[in-house]
Design a protein around this motif. Structure first.
Motif, PDB file in Angstrom:
ATOM      1  N   GLY A  71       0.818  -1.202   0.000  1.00 11.09           N
ATOM      2  CA  GLY A  71       0.000   0.000   0.000  1.00 11.09           C
ATOM      3  C   GLY A  71       0.848   1.246   0.000  1.00 11.09           C
ATOM      4  O   GLY A  71       1.990   1.244  -0.457  1.00 11.09           O
ATOM      5  N   TRP A  72       0.286   2.298   0.568  1.00 13.24           N
ATOM      6  CA  TRP A  72       0.922   3.606   0.591  1.00 13.24           C
ATOM      7  C   TRP A  72       0.897   4.129   2.020  1.00 13.24           C
ATOM      8  O   TRP A  72      -0.161   4.181   2.648  1.00 13.24           O
ATOM      9  N   TYR A  73       2.043   4.545   2.528  1.00 14.09           N
ATOM     10  CA  TYR A  73       2.091   5.186   3.836  1.00 14.09           C
ATOM     11  C   TYR A  73       1.405   6.541   3.721  1.00 14.09           C
ATOM     12  O   TYR A  73       1.611   7.265   2.750  1.00 14.09           O
ATOM     13  N   LEU A  74       0.607   6.886   4.711  1.00 10.79           N
ATOM     14  CA  LEU A  74      -0.122   8.153   4.679  1.00 10.79           C
ATOM     15  C   LEU A  74       0.520   9.221   5.543  1.00 10.79           C
ATOM     16  O   LEU A  74       0.285  10.404   5.327  1.00 10.79           O
ATOM     17  N   LYS A  75       1.294   8.814   6.513  1.00 15.37           N
ATOM     18  CA  LYS A  75       1.992   9.763   7.376  1.00 15.37           C
ATOM     19  C   LYS A  75       3.486   9.510   7.230  1.00 15.37           C
ATOM     20  O   LYS A  75       3.915   8.371   7.020  1.00 15.37           O
ATOM     21  N   SER A  76       4.266  10.567   7.355  1.00 24.03           N
ATOM     22  CA  SER A  76       5.712  10.432   7.164  1.00 24.03           C
ATOM     23  C   SER A  76       6.359   9.528   8.212  1.00 24.03           C
ATOM     24  O   SER A  76       7.403   8.944   7.959  1.00 24.03           O
ATOM     25  N   ASN A  77       5.725   9.357   9.371  1.00 27.30           N
ATOM     26  CA  ASN A  77       6.267   8.455  10.392  1.00 27.30           C
ATOM     27  C   ASN A  77       5.869   6.996  10.145  1.00 27.30           C
ATOM     28  O   ASN A  77       6.180   6.122  10.952  1.00 27.30           O
ATOM     29  N   VAL A  80       0.417   4.901   9.686  1.00 28.57           N
ATOM     30  CA  VAL A  80      -0.840   4.496   9.062  1.00 28.57           C
ATOM     31  C   VAL A  80      -0.634   4.384   7.563  1.00 28.57           C
ATOM     32  O   VAL A  80       0.232   5.047   6.982  1.00 28.57           O
ATOM     33  N   ALA A  81      -1.437   3.531   6.936  1.00 29.68           N
ATOM     34  CA  ALA A  81      -1.300   3.318   5.502  1.00 29.68           C
ATOM     35  C   ALA A  81      -2.636   2.951   4.883  1.00 29.68           C
ATOM     36  O   ALA A  81      -3.537   2.465   5.559  1.00 29.68           O
ATOM     37  N   ALA A  82      -2.720   3.194   3.579  1.00 27.95           N
ATOM     38  CA  ALA A  82      -3.847   2.731   2.772  1.00 27.95           C
ATOM     39  C   ALA A  82      -3.365   1.487   2.042  1.00 27.95           C
ATOM     40  O   ALA A  82      -2.301   1.505   1.412  1.00 27.95           O
ATOM     41  N   LEU A 131      -4.826  11.831   2.534  1.00 26.08           N
ATOM     42  CA  LEU A 131      -4.838  11.174   1.226  1.00 26.08           C
ATOM     43  C   LEU A 131      -4.411  12.143   0.134  1.00 26.08           C
ATOM     44  O   LEU A 131      -3.626  11.782  -0.753  1.00 26.08           O
ATOM     45  N   ASP A 132      -4.909  13.371   0.171  1.00 27.02           N
ATOM     46  CA  ASP A 132      -4.520  14.372  -0.826  1.00 27.02           C
ATOM     47  C   ASP A 132      -3.029  14.694  -0.726  1.00 27.02           C
ATOM     48  O   ASP A 132      -2.346  14.817  -1.744  1.00 27.02           O
ATOM     49  N   GLN A 133      -2.519  14.832   0.489  1.00 20.74           N
ATOM     50  CA  GLN A 133      -1.089  15.106   0.666  1.00 20.74           C
ATOM     51  C   GLN A 133      -0.246  13.987   0.072  1.00 20.74           C
ATOM     52  O   GLN A 133       0.776  14.231  -0.558  1.00 20.74           O
TER      53      GLN A 133
END
Length: 142
Positions: A71-77, A80-82, A131-133
Motif C-alpha cells: 500500500g501507501w504510507y499516509l503519514k511520514s512516520n 498508518v497506511a492505505a 490522502l490528498d497530501q
C-alpha cells in the motif's frame, strides 16, 4: 415491577439505545472513509503511484517487521497506511519473536474520517487531507 426495577430497565434500554446509535454512526463514518480510500487507490493508480510493501512497528517502537500487505504510507512516520485494495492499516503490532522471522500479520482497521481521533496524542488530521497530501507528494514520499 417495583419502582427500582422499572428504573433499572429504563436505564438499560437507554444505554442500549445510545450504544446502537453510536455504532450506527461509527459504521456510517467507516463507509464514508472507505469511499475516500477507494477513491485514493484509483487516483494513485491513475498517477502511476505503485503500492509498496508495508512494514509495521512494535507498540514500544523498538522493532520493525515485514508484512505481506502492500500500500501507501499516509503519514511520514509510517504509522498508518492505505492498502492496495482500499484497506486502512494502523501499522503497530505487538512485539513478537515469530514476527521477526516470519513477518507480522496486519489486520485492516475500521477507518475514521479523522485520523488519530480518540488517540489522546493530539495529533489528528482529516483522512481526506492525508490522502490528498500523499497523492500530491507523488513517488517522493518519505
Amino acid at each position: 415491577m417495583d419502582e427500582r426495577a422499572a428504573w433499572d430497565e429504563q436505564r438499560r434500554q437507554a444505554i442500549a439505545g445510545h450504544a446502537a446509535a453510536q455504532a450506527a454512526s461509527r459504521e456510517a463514518e467507516a463507509r464514508q472513509a472507505g469511499e475516500l480510500l477507494t477513491t485514493f487507490v484509483r487516483r494513485a493508480a491513475e498517477r502511476g503511484l505503485p503500492p509498496h510493501p508495508l512494514t509495521a512497528r512494535s507498540f514500544d517502537g523498538h522493532a520493525t517487521y515485514r508484512t505481506k500487505a502492500k500500500g501507501w504510507y499516509l503519514k511520514s512516520n509510517r504509522s498508518v497506511a492505505a492498502g492496495e485494495h482500499g484497506e486502512y492499516y494502523v501499522l503497530t503490532v505487538p512485539a513478537s519473536l515469530r514476527a521477526r522471522f516470519a513477518g507480522a500479520d496486519l489486520t485492516p482497521s475500521m477507518p475514521r474520517l479523522i485520523v488519530g481521533a480518540g488517540g489522546g496524542d493530539g495529533e489528528t488530521m482529516p483522512l481526506a487531507q492525508l490522502l490528498d497530501q500523499r497523492l500530491d507528494a507523488g513517488v517522493n514520499w518519505p
